[in-house]
Write an enzyme that holds these catalytic residues in place. Structure first.
Site, PDB file in Angstrom:
ATOM      1  N   SER A  15     121.119  14.031  43.025  1.00  0.00           N
ATOM      2  CA  SER A  15     122.541  13.756  43.224  1.00  0.00           C
ATOM      3  C   SER A  15     122.665  13.043  44.553  1.00  0.00           C
ATOM      4  O   SER A  15     122.965  13.653  45.570  1.00  0.00           O
ATOM      5  CB  SER A  15     123.355  15.039  43.211  1.00  0.00           C
ATOM      6  OG  SER A  15     124.734  14.754  43.292  1.00  0.00           O
ATOM      7  N   CYS A  16     122.389  11.757  44.535  1.00  0.00           N
ATOM      8  CA  CYS A  16     122.141  10.990  45.745  1.00  0.00           C
ATOM      9  C   CYS A  16     123.379  10.244  46.223  1.00  0.00           C
ATOM     10  O   CYS A  16     124.448  10.322  45.638  1.00  0.00           O
ATOM     11  CB  CYS A  16     121.017   9.994  45.481  1.00  0.00           C
ATOM     12  SG  CYS A  16     119.605  10.699  44.629  1.00  0.00           S
ATOM     13  N   GLY A  17     123.192   9.513  47.325  1.00  0.00           N
ATOM     14  CA  GLY A  17     124.222   8.615  47.820  1.00  0.00           C
ATOM     15  C   GLY A  17     123.801   7.183  47.552  1.00  0.00           C
ATOM     16  O   GLY A  17     122.667   6.798  47.848  1.00  0.00           O
TER      17      GLY A  17
END
Length: 411
Positions: A15-17
């Site tokens: 669940s990255c940026g």
């Protein structure tokens, strides 16, 4: 039975940026790179780190080929680069063992000769590893750039890009099983990028460490009209330098829940690939396109790259792999519905939840999968700058200059 553990690679999620900044008219500047790095730093909360805070899960940036910068730096070490668009630049992680690195370069040279490339030279990428934590430093890999050009080219830059794709896939398949180390095969070797259009700088770093580690990124001559960035938060994973993003075409926030079926379907189809841009012999060198040992993001990147280099536009490829919810949508334009219905017979949806930023070095964009469960905000300014990110506010912008803002919708 071999070594067994509770670690299951196919259960990796993240669940990255993600985000990008770009000049709508393609004007290159160092400020675009600086803005991309600022966005990245402001998404540190999106990235993961270990029990030792100075070792991050991964961070990276994809930019256009900074030709002026590379031309100057290569002259310092005796490499004369051709004009922009006439050569490819690759970014590589090598094995830490010098003998294995030597064997790897010998294998690369063999395939350069096989595919009709001239080697212009290698450049050791300067790094400052004092900024990274002990955990990341313990697995650090040497980074080098390679510069190559075709001996003969009839199709211009597009032909060069396709040949570079074949070279990268062939060496990836070949080197791991031939340039061996004492500890086993050389699976540390990894191409971050190989292209005439773009280059990727990434690693097992925190977002604020990327520009400190790769000092190239701070040089005023290092210019681009776009910057695609990624801050990695891996759950159920073992962070590695190679698993940082962006990949060669995409940066991904979320996970592909259908990945096992997607990879299996692709393996069942790939023997039947036919295309005017690749010979049957080249297709054989490319296989496998997808690989169960790779992450869901890496496999998605591989199929988008394959579809694009086989002649489709990048938006076309993205609509094939991540379609809208079209089956029950009676308000959809009939032509658009027909597009999705036709391609449903060719490609299974790569379903998320996922937000994907993508670029081929000329076009840049973003999309959500049909579930729409990942945030993606964008804005456009009157001075032709577009910003897209996992959330609003990652790049300070004068509100009076904003002419459009919003969020991506499902599909």
């Amino acid at each position: 039975m071999g070594n067994r553990s509770l670690y299951t690679p196919e259960l990796e999620h993240d669940s990255c940026g993600i985000g990008f900044v770009a000049h709508l008219k393609g004007k290159k500047s160092h400020k675009i790179v600086e803005d991309g790095l600022t966005m990245l730093k402001n998404m540190e909360h999106r990235g993961g780190c270990g029990c030792e805070p100075e070792s991050g899960d991964g961070a990276g940036i994809l930019v256009q080929n900074p030709h002026e910068f590379l031309e100057r730096e290569c002259k310092k070490i005796g490499i004369e680069l051709p004009d922009e668009g006439e050569y490819g630049v690759g970014m590589m992680f090598f094995h830490y063992d010098d003998e294995v690195k030597k064997a790897t370069k010998e294998r690369i040279q063999l395939h350069l000769d096989q595919l009709g490339f001239d080697l212009l030279g290698y450049r050791k990428v300067p790094v400052n590893n004092t900024v990274v934590g002990a955990t990341a430093k313990s697995t650090e890999l040497p980074v080098e750039q390679i510069f190559v050009k075709l001996k003969k080219t009839l199709g211009g830059p597009d032909e060069l890009e396709r040949k570079l794709f074949v070279l990268r896939k062939l060496t990836t398949h070949s080197v791991g099983s031939t340039a061996t180390a004492v500890s086993g095969n050389n699976y540390e070797f990894y191409w971050m990028s190989l292209s005439y259009k773009v280059i990727v700088y990434k690693g097992m770093l925190r977002t604020d460490q990327l520009a400190e580690y790769y000092t190239d990124l701070k040089d005023p001559l290092f210019k681009s009209a776009l910057a695609l960035i990624h801050s990695r938060f891996s759950t159920n994973t073992v962070p590695k330098w190679q698993l940082a993003q962006p990949f060669r075409y995409i940066a991904h926030n979320g996970e592909i829940n259908t990945i096992r079926g997607n990879v299996n379907w692709m393996q069942s189809k790939q023997e039947h690939f036919m295309n005017e841009f690749f010979t049957p012999e080249e297709f054989h060198l490319l296989l496998p396109i997808c690989d169960k040992t790779l992450s869901d993001s890496a496999n998605l990147d591989s199929i988008v790259e394959m579809l694009t280099l086989a002649g489709r536009s990048l938006p076309h490829a993205m609509m094939m792999v991540i379609p809208e919810a079209w089956q029950e949508n009676e308000q959809m334009d009939p032509k658009k519905r027909a597009f999705y219905e036709y391609h449903a017979s060719l490609m299974e949806p790569w379903d998320g939840p996922a937000s994907i930023s993508f670029t081929d070095g000329k076009v840049i964009g973003a999309t959500l999968d049909r579930n729409g469960l990942r945030p993606s905000r964008y804005l456009v300014t009157e001075d032709d700058i577009v910003v897209m990110a996992s959330e609003a506010g990652v790049l300070p912008v004068d509100e009076s200059k904003i002419i459009m803002k919003g969020r991506l919708q499902p599909g």
